[in-house]
Scaffold this motif. Structure first.
Motif, PDB file in Angstrom:
ATOM      1  N   ASP A   1       0.807  -1.226   0.000  1.00 13.42           N
ATOM      2  CA  ASP A   1       0.000   0.000   0.000  1.00 13.42           C
ATOM      3  C   ASP A   1       0.837   1.272   0.000  1.00 13.42           C
ATOM      4  O   ASP A   1       0.327   2.362   0.156  1.00 13.42           O
ATOM      5  N   LEU A   2       2.149   1.129  -0.184  1.00 10.93           N
ATOM      6  CA  LEU A   2       3.012   2.308  -0.235  1.00 10.93           C
ATOM      7  C   LEU A   2       3.704   2.355  -1.592  1.00 10.93           C
ATOM      8  O   LEU A   2       3.543   1.471  -2.407  1.00 10.93           O
ATOM      9  N   GLY A   3       4.474   3.380  -1.774  1.00  7.99           N
ATOM     10  CA  GLY A   3       5.294   3.438  -2.969  1.00  7.99           C
ATOM     11  C   GLY A   3       4.877   4.534  -3.916  1.00  7.99           C
ATOM     12  O   GLY A   3       3.741   4.980  -3.917  1.00  7.99           O
ATOM     13  N   ASP A   4       5.823   4.951  -4.705  1.00  9.48           N
ATOM     14  CA  ASP A   4       5.580   6.085  -5.589  1.00  9.48           C
ATOM     15  C   ASP A   4       6.572   5.991  -6.745  1.00  9.48           C
ATOM     16  O   ASP A   4       7.756   6.249  -6.584  1.00  9.48           O
ATOM     17  N   ILE A   5       6.083   5.548  -7.884  1.00  9.07           N
ATOM     18  CA  ILE A   5       6.920   5.525  -9.085  1.00  9.07           C
ATOM     19  C   ILE A   5       6.433   6.663  -9.968  1.00  9.07           C
ATOM     20  O   ILE A   5       5.255   6.761 -10.273  1.00  9.07           O
ATOM     21  N   SER A   6       7.344   7.553 -10.344  1.00  6.44           N
ATOM     22  CA  SER A   6       6.936   8.640 -11.228  1.00  6.44           C
ATOM     23  C   SER A   6       7.563   8.409 -12.604  1.00  6.44           C
ATOM     24  O   SER A   6       8.301   7.443 -12.811  1.00  6.44           O
ATOM     25  N   PHE A   7       7.289   9.287 -13.524  1.00  8.84           N
ATOM     26  CA  PHE A   7       7.768   9.116 -14.891  1.00  8.84           C
ATOM     27  C   PHE A   7       8.428  10.403 -15.338  1.00  8.84           C
ATOM     28  O   PHE A   7       7.904  11.492 -15.110  1.00  8.84           O
ATOM     29  N   ASP A   8       9.587  10.262 -15.948  1.00  6.35           N
ATOM     30  CA  ASP A   8      10.282  11.442 -16.441  1.00  6.35           C
ATOM     31  C   ASP A   8       9.987  11.593 -17.925  1.00  6.35           C
ATOM     32  O   ASP A   8      10.406  10.778 -18.742  1.00  6.35           O
ATOM     33  N   ALA A   9       9.250  12.649 -18.241  1.00  8.58           N
ATOM     34  CA  ALA A   9       8.797  12.827 -19.622  1.00  8.58           C
ATOM     35  C   ALA A   9       9.927  13.271 -20.544  1.00  8.58           C
ATOM     36  O   ALA A   9       9.782  13.235 -21.756  1.00  8.58           O
ATOM     37  N   PHE A  10      11.037  13.680 -19.989  1.00  8.40           N
ATOM     38  CA  PHE A  10      12.110  14.184 -20.842  1.00  8.40           C
ATOM     39  C   PHE A  10      13.304  13.258 -20.882  1.00  8.40           C
ATOM     40  O   PHE A  10      14.317  13.572 -21.452  1.00  8.40           O
TER      41      PHE A  10
END
Ligand code: GCU
Ligand code: CA
Length: 652
Positions: free
Chosen positions: A90-99
């Motif tokens: 229930d944790l975690g945070d994957i983001s995305f680098d658009a550049f």
């Protein structure tokens, strides 16, 4: 007459805009010479069949991380985001680098050292499979963290900075449970660079590839398998393949994390992850490693002032333009009309000649008004209407009759100093004064040097009065005094700025020391007997489980924040703590492993989402030895522009 209008050290062949070119140049070395090795490295096959990636058989799962962790293979293998271990669902945070995806205009998954991905158990179901991915670790060897992890009933396979480690019922050793490590001196990932990483498992035989070079081949391993007999008569069954550990369907497959709470997850970026259900052959790996080499359109443009005209010439590759537009931007001195903080550019089109046939490769811009600086951009349009823009990231100066001064700034990547060069027109120079700021507004700039007579200057990274901070962009101006005492000031231009080496430090930062608002208290003492702390000292918790440090902050903008806990740990083991926000877990485990000495400080970094309002933050020791010594808590705004503020809360 040819006039020299750009200081000589500025590269005259101007680079294409944007990441397109950077991408190609960063990846240019892929598939090139292998690393120097002491152990023999197998030769790349001279003639390998190059399939396209689509033709490689056996794709089980495929992720391009373009804003999602969904599987594109059609096998229903979407990934799931988890916290710092596979069990933290229930944790975690994957983001995305658009550049920063490996492809032009594509995204990459960003792993923040507190999160990972879990893939469906059945993407791997035997000891025959292959994993291919692109990786850009934030740190080099020894700090990479787990990249790929596979576990089944206590058997595991882990790919990290040590290569591949397989443990469990491997079939090795007297009890058949010896751990196998598949690695070589050449297993070296480079920090901050995209590289292709792949490994194949063929009936438990492992091969590892970096950028299409095989850096580990089955056969390198030297392990006593089953040993029969003793002494001189003994003989060993040597084999490099491990048992089939992963066919019972209860697998955990993860990227960036393991199932161990104590492993610090991977930090960096991953793109184009593919899993295949057999051991791919070398040619396939090379195909995969070439995925992004020589991709996308590229152009280079040169511009020269040959009085009274500007002469442009260009080349374009991997794009077939039907028409070309030329755009001339004029740089004007910062003024009231322009939005604050931007370098004002006024777009103008140089007359009727601005739409050219796609086959043209040069252009003369006639009678360019003098006393200005220009930037040219080419806009290529192909038959289908696709547009590709490329232009100068520099300015072309056309001299005028008035006094004019300019400064150019460049980071010297070897010394990490910023080197300045001065340029003037129509000034009998007596001295230069140098001003510097972190925004393009001169009004609050600092004077960093005066009475300079040379037309170059080195802004030293380690200058005592004006050091260069990591990753910060500096803007420079010169004030030129002539022999009559008249002063000319240069405008803020892109070329008058340079970014210092290192990681960018967001502008809006809150650092809470023991003596600042926001520090409430510690179960222990504030001490200063070990060097290297900042502020008045550091918090030394009593060495007991549950002992804590307390802070209180006010968050104006809800959103993502970097959290850094600066700490020193002169003892041997990790001294983790859990961080709570208003009583709820915020970071399940802040790892505070040994720094080797009490005077050696390090920072544990995590990314968290903070709600708006006042927040009590506590860091509570999870082991019987208390926390490591804690110097400060630092919060940096990632999304918004305001860091939290410290709330006065000192406990009496
Ligand atoms: C030493 C050290 C302290 C530290 C303590 C500990 O006493 O000087 O700064 O806090 O060890 O183990 O916690
Ligand atoms: Ca202590």
């Amino acid at each position: 007459m040819r006039t020299s209008i750009i200081p000589p050290h500025i590269v005259r062949v101007l680079r294409a805009f944007s990441f397109l070119l950077m991408l190609v140049s960063t990846l240019g070395g892929c598939g090139g010479d292998g690393p120097v090795s002491s152990s023999p490295i197998p030769e790349k096959p001279a003639d390998y069949p190059v399939d396209s990636i689509e033709l490689i058989a056996g794709l089980r799962a495929s992720y391009d991380f373009d804003g999602t962790v969904k599987d594109l293979s059609g096998n229903d293998a979407d990934a799931r985001v988890v916290g710092h271990a596979t069990g933290n669902t229930d944790l975690g945070d994957i983001s995305f680098d658009a550049f920063d995806g490996i492809h032009a205009l594509s995204e990459a998954a960003v792993f923040n050292e507190i999160s990972g991905l879990v893939l469906p158990a059945n993407v791997i179901y035997s000891h025959n499979f292959s994993v291919s991915l692109w990786v850009k670790p934030e740190s080099g060897r020894a700090a990479v963290g787990p990249i790929f992890f596979l576990e089944s009933r206590g058997n595991s396979l882990k790919l990290d900075d040590a290569g591949i480690t397989v443990s469990g019922a491997t079939g090795f050793g007297r009890n058949g449970d010896e751990t196998l490590t598949y690695t070589s001196d050449d297993f070296l990932l480079t920090a901050g660079e995209w590289q292709h990483l792949a490994f194949t498992v063929d009936d438990g035989n492992v091969d590892i590839y970096i950028n299409g070079d095989r850096v580990y081949e089955t056969g390198d391993i030297f392990t006593n398998g089953l040993v029969f007999g003793t002494g001189d008569d003994s003989w060993a069954l040597r084999d490099e393949s491990f048992n089939d550990l992963f066919s019972d369907g209860s697998n955990t497959v993860a990227i960036g994390v393991t199932n161990a709470e104590t492993d610090t997850p991977f930090k960096g970026k991953i793109d184009s992850l593919r899993i295949f259900d057999s051991a791919l052959y070398y040619g396939n790996i090379i195909t995969l490693s070439r995925e992004v080499v020589d991709e996308g359109p590229m152009a280079s443009l040169s511009a020269d002032y040959v009085s009274p005209n500007s002469e442009l010439a260009w080349t374009v590759a991997r794009f077939t333009p039907e028409t070309i537009n030329i755009i001339r931007d004029r740089f004007v001195a910062p003024g009231v009309l322009e939005p604050e903080g931007s370098l004002p550019i006024v777009a103008t089109l140089p007359g009727d000649g601005n739409v050219l046939d796609g086959s043209v490769t040069s252009f003369v811009d006639l009678d360019v008004p003098p006393g200005q600086s220009y930037r040219y951009t080419l806009r290529f349009t192909d038959a289908e209407g696709h547009i590709f823009e490329s232009g100068m990231d520099d300015f072309l100066r056309v001299p005028g009759d008035e006094p004019y001064a300019a400064v150019t700034a460049m980071l010297n990547e070897e010394t990490n100093n910023i080197e300045l060069a001065f340029y003037t027109e129509n000034i009998a120079v007596a001295t230069y004064e140098i001003l510097r700021d972190t925004d393009p507004d001169i009004t609050d700039a600092s004077s960093i040097a005066a009475d300079i007579v040379d037309n170059t200057y080195i802004d030293e990274r380690s200058s005592e009065a004006f050091p260069l901070k990591n990753g910060t962009t500096y803007f420079y101006w010169i004030r030129v005094t002539d022999s009559d005492g008249k002063v000319t000031t240069s405008p803020a231009m892109l070329t008058a700025s340079a970014t210092a080496a290192g990681d960018f430090i967001p502008l809006s930062v809150l650092v809470i020391e023991e003596n600042t608002d926001g520090f409430c208290g510690v179960d222990g003492l504030i001490e200063s007997n070990h060097d290297g702390f900042e502020g008045d000292g550091f918090s030394n918790t009593d060495n007991e489980m549950g002992k804590s440090i307390r802070w209180r902050v006010n968050v104006a903008e809800p959103g993502a924040y970097n959290v850094y806990v600066r700490y020193a740990n002169g003892a041997a083991g990790n001294r983790p703590g859990v961080m709570h926000a208003n009583g709820a877990p915020l970071i399940e485990q802040v790892n505070l492993p040994t720094t080797g000495a009490w005077a050696s400080w390090a920072s544990a970094k995590y990314v968290v989402a903070l709600p708006e309002g006042e927040i009590n933050l506590t860091l509570t020791a999870q082991t019987a030895v208390g926390l490591s010594n804690i110097d400060s808590l630092r919060l940096e705004a990632i999304e918004g522009s305001n860091a939290p503020t410290g709330v006065a809360c000192a406990e009496q």
